[in-house]
Design a protein around this motif. Sequence first.
Motif, short mmCIF file in Angstrom:
data_model
loop_
_atom_site.label_atom_id
_atom_site.label_comp_id
_atom_site.label_asym_id
_atom_site.label_seq_id
_atom_site.Cartn_x
_atom_site.Cartn_y
_atom_site.Cartn_z
N ARG A 174 13.74 -6.24 -7.91
CA ARG A 174 14.00 -7.16 -6.70
C ARG A 174 13.39 -8.77 -7.24
N LEU A 175 12.96 -8.76 -8.53
CA LEU A 175 12.30 -9.85 -9.02
C LEU A 175 13.17 -11.41 -8.61
N ASP A 176 14.46 -11.11 -9.11
CA ASP A 176 15.14 -12.50 -9.03
C ASP A 176 15.12 -12.79 -7.61
N ASP A 177 15.66 -11.87 -6.60
CA ASP A 177 15.54 -12.39 -5.09
C ASP A 177 14.17 -12.84 -4.61
N ARG A 226 10.97 -17.70 -3.27
CA ARG A 226 9.73 -18.23 -3.56
C ARG A 226 10.22 -19.88 -3.73
N ARG A 227 11.43 -19.96 -4.41
CA ARG A 227 12.00 -21.43 -4.62
C ARG A 227 12.61 -22.23 -3.25
N SER A 228 12.81 -21.12 -2.59
CA SER A 228 13.25 -21.94 -1.38
C SER A 228 12.10 -22.40 -0.41
N ILE A 229 10.82 -21.51 -0.46
CA ILE A 229 9.79 -21.98 0.26
C ILE A 229 9.23 -23.41 -0.43
N ALA A 230 9.10 -23.21 -1.81
CA ALA A 230 8.84 -24.65 -2.61
C ALA A 230 9.68 -25.65 -2.18
#
Length: 370
Positions: free
Chosen positions: A245-248, A253-257
Amino acid sequence: MNVPFLELNAAYEELKSDLDAAYQRFMRSGQYVLSSEVEGFEKEYATYCDAKWCVGVSNGLDALHLALRACGIGPRDEVIVPSNTYIATWLAVTQVGATPVPVEPDCRTFNIDPAQIDKAVGPATRAIIPVNLYGQPVDYDSVIKIALRYGLRIIVDNAQAHGARYKSKRVGGLADVECHSFYPTKNLGAFGEAGAITTNDDEVSDRVRVLRNYGSRIRYHNEVAGYNSRLDELQAAFLRVKLRRLDDWNARRRSIANMYLNQLDGSNGLILPTTLAWTEPVWYLFVVRHPSRDALQAALKEAGITTLIHYPVPPHLSSAYKDSGFKSGAFPVAEQLAASCLSLPVGPHMSDEQINAVVNAVQEFCDSSR
Ligand SMILES: *Cc1c(COP(=O)(O)O)cnc(C)c1O
């Protein structure tokens, strides 16, 4: 709205059936130390990192410690470390009897400033430990260039950047050896203690494998005075489930950032983190800076939002290093960051409503302090 810093149990709820199945598989196996789950995880994580080898160990500090030993670093050696990092980076150097030599970060990226490494290199320097701090890879090419010039080993502290990319290549296989912590809060976190090293160097991999298991390859034949630092079999079983699940999770996290970066841009007094074009960070932490950091933290707390400070005391001013003779003011960039940084909540299971609540509370504070 209540916004906790991180909700670790959310990962269990999401993956409950797979984690419960892994637990039962482990319990029924009758093999509880260094068996198929550790082997399986090591293969899968090495593949994930595009590295030749992964060796599981007990935690991130041990990964750094054993990596230094495997590189032959010991008393009278000097090792370059960032002046701003979690203290584990320094402690590993101290554990092998070597001396940590701090180098200041680039205050935009929080990562070690390669341009300042040169002047810290002396005749006793043997290695550099760059840290991929807060989830952003360091400038590997610049660090490698310096290491080649002076014949230094590069041991990366990758406790905070599982899955990040540097110039589109995955971190983990880019330096002599890279060290990972799977402490529960990390992007890839166990349900307890765990760590690993990854490397393309056959000799380093082999030495860590021997050192973590009492210095033995064959039971009761001890080649060197080793340690008990084996990756726990049950944690390895859990990590295999979470790795899928790490990539998802990193994408979330990236979209939150990106929401934070877009919506908080221009807020009065607020300094947002800078990411360099050639890195793909995985946002272990989203660290902002503000001259009235403590007041900002208090205002967010009032609004139900938990924030943390990573880290309030730079290692050179920690009581653990009081005998090293470092004075206040010795590393002003690290000290300035420690006084002004604040980590906003970021995690794969945060809702958009929670992110909006953080954005609104930060904006309100910044507007009112105009
Ligand atoms: C978490 C962390 C470590 C230590 O990992 P443990 O598994 O807690 O021993 C080392 N370095 C950095 C930068 C970390 O964030």
